[in-house]
Design a protein around this motif. Sequence first.
Motif, PDB file in Angstrom:
ATOM      1  N   THR A 171       0.538   1.488   7.675  1.00 35.52           N
ATOM      2  CA  THR A 171       0.129   1.358   5.807  1.00 35.52           C
ATOM      3  C   THR A 171      -0.590   0.539   5.845  1.00 35.52           C
ATOM      4  O   THR A 171      -0.881  -0.602   6.484  1.00 35.52           O
ATOM      5  N   GLN A 172      -1.128   0.935   4.657  1.00 38.40           N
ATOM      6  CA  GLN A 172      -2.219  -0.088   3.906  1.00 38.40           C
ATOM      7  C   GLN A 172      -1.317  -1.516   3.664  1.00 38.40           C
ATOM      8  O   GLN A 172       0.326  -1.234   3.642  1.00 38.40           O
ATOM      9  N   THR A 173      -2.033  -2.322   3.531  1.00 36.17           N
ATOM     10  CA  THR A 173      -1.148  -3.907   3.719  1.00 36.17           C
ATOM     11  C   THR A 173      -0.930  -4.458   1.934  1.00 36.17           C
ATOM     12  O   THR A 173      -0.030  -5.318   1.527  1.00 36.17           O
ATOM     13  N   THR A 174      -1.155  -2.914   1.123  1.00 35.87           N
ATOM     14  CA  THR A 174      -0.618  -3.621  -0.601  1.00 35.87           C
ATOM     15  C   THR A 174      -0.453  -2.401  -1.398  1.00 35.87           C
ATOM     16  O   THR A 174      -0.288  -3.220  -2.432  1.00 35.87           O
ATOM     17  N   LEU A 175       0.851  -2.031  -0.091  1.00 32.15           N
ATOM     18  CA  LEU A 175       1.612  -1.265  -1.236  1.00 32.15           C
ATOM     19  C   LEU A 175       2.353  -1.788  -1.421  1.00 32.15           C
ATOM     20  O   LEU A 175       3.411  -3.143  -0.970  1.00 32.15           O
ATOM     21  N   SER A 176       3.540  -1.353  -2.649  1.00 37.84           N
ATOM     22  CA  SER A 176       5.158  -1.651  -2.279  1.00 37.84           C
ATOM     23  C   SER A 176       6.004  -1.466  -1.533  1.00 37.84           C
ATOM     24  O   SER A 176       5.677  -0.597  -0.796  1.00 37.84           O
ATOM     25  N   ILE A 177       6.408  -2.859  -1.200  1.00 40.86           N
ATOM     26  CA  ILE A 177       7.850  -2.256  -0.373  1.00 40.86           C
ATOM     27  C   ILE A 177       8.709  -1.320  -0.416  1.00 40.86           C
ATOM     28  O   ILE A 177       9.000  -0.900   0.649  1.00 40.86           O
ATOM     29  N   ASP A 178       9.131  -1.593  -1.512  1.00 45.03           N
ATOM     30  CA  ASP A 178      10.086  -0.593  -1.834  1.00 45.03           C
ATOM     31  C   ASP A 178       9.933   0.970  -2.072  1.00 45.03           C
ATOM     32  O   ASP A 178      10.450   1.585  -1.234  1.00 45.03           O
ATOM     33  N   HIS A 198       4.144  -3.102  15.476  1.00 41.79           N
ATOM     34  CA  HIS A 198       5.046  -3.936  16.165  1.00 41.79           C
ATOM     35  C   HIS A 198       5.675  -4.832  15.444  1.00 41.79           C
ATOM     36  O   HIS A 198       6.584  -4.911  15.309  1.00 41.79           O
ATOM     37  N   LYS A 199       4.440  -5.264  13.768  1.00 42.94           N
ATOM     38  CA  LYS A 199       5.001  -6.106  13.062  1.00 42.94           C
ATOM     39  C   LYS A 199       4.510  -5.601  11.866  1.00 42.94           C
ATOM     40  O   LYS A 199       3.661  -4.620  11.835  1.00 42.94           O
ATOM     41  N   GLU A 200       5.051  -5.497  10.285  1.00 41.15           N
ATOM     42  CA  GLU A 200       5.000  -5.061   9.305  1.00 41.15           C
ATOM     43  C   GLU A 200       3.528  -5.129   8.864  1.00 41.15           C
ATOM     44  O   GLU A 200       3.033  -5.783   9.267  1.00 41.15           O
ATOM     45  N   ASP A 201       2.738  -3.686   8.452  1.00 38.62           N
ATOM     46  CA  ASP A 201       1.739  -3.796   7.733  1.00 38.62           C
ATOM     47  C   ASP A 201       1.006  -4.754   6.905  1.00 38.62           C
ATOM     48  O   ASP A 201      -0.088  -5.088   6.358  1.00 38.62           O
ATOM     49  N   ILE A 202       2.491  -3.787   5.747  1.00 33.80           N
ATOM     50  CA  ILE A 202       2.265  -4.709   4.196  1.00 33.80           C
ATOM     51  C   ILE A 202       1.979  -6.217   4.668  1.00 33.80           C
ATOM     52  O   ILE A 202       3.219  -6.480   5.068  1.00 33.80           O
TER      53      ILE A 202
END
Length: 320
Positions: A171-178, A198-202
């Motif tokens: 994912t793009q790093t600057t997205l809405s979490i929800d 492996h680890k969240e991209d946001i």
Amino acid sequence: MAGKPPLRVLLCAPRGFCAGVVRAIDAVERALVLYGPPVYVRHEIVHNKYVVEGLKAKGAVFVEELGEVPAGTRAPVIFSAHGVPKSVPEDAASRNFFAIDATCPLVTKVHREATVHYKKGHEVVLIGHAGHPEVIGTMGQLPPGAVSLVETAEQARHFTPRDPENLAYTTQTTLSIDDTAEIVAILKERFPAMVAPHKEDICYATTNRQEAVKKVARQVDAMIVVGAPNSSNSQRLREAAEREGCPNAALVQRAGDIDWSVFGAIASLAVTAGASAPEILVEEIIDAFAERFDVEVETVHTVEEDVFFPLPRQLRPDAA
């Protein structure tokens, strides 16, 4: 001063600059000190007009493409925090430019993930916004057609992969979490074998700033997000406030942009700032309210941040 109506201001913390933005701005300023002006920067180093104008005044020259940089220059050419396609450093090398990559390390992590997935034979799904520099940079790590971009839940419902058993997503790093969680849930339900990061991209900063906004959104009459309209993480903060029930949330670049017909008759206000907005602009906006209201500021803390990224290798003290 008598006559001013009271205004309770909840100041979100954390807010403003993240470690990747600090590193990128410091990279330009350090290059100006080490090599003198001009220092060329491909794309806005971060999405904030105030920051960009400040660096221009010190001798930074912003270009959209490397073809705008004079041939044969020995001045540094810096790539922005958002990351660039692989073709850009290759182009810089072919022109013999002294290139410095100020890509946020958390964006570089996504680039590497996408590359690893591709080498393993996965079809790569990128959740993000078309046309954003970070998305262009991530998709540009792989050959054309290797990455499928999914922007919305609706697109996730209708996405048709080449091989449903051989998918991976980033994912793009600057997205809405929800929003991202909803899209991922749809894709995972449709394609259970899809490989996750492996680890969240946001990134931590995007997550922390959204959580702080959610905490205060229902406690106030209005919210101001200090940030630029082309800043993805700032737009997501405004959306998070609206989603959580804030009656009026606005993205504002400077105090002069405040719509007083909307913000002139409130009793409570929350203020936050996107990851590329400097604290001086937050102070400017609070000062503007203080001219019209008897302001009482209260900081609302959600988490402490201590993330630090070292400067690009060429700009570190030991590089000389």
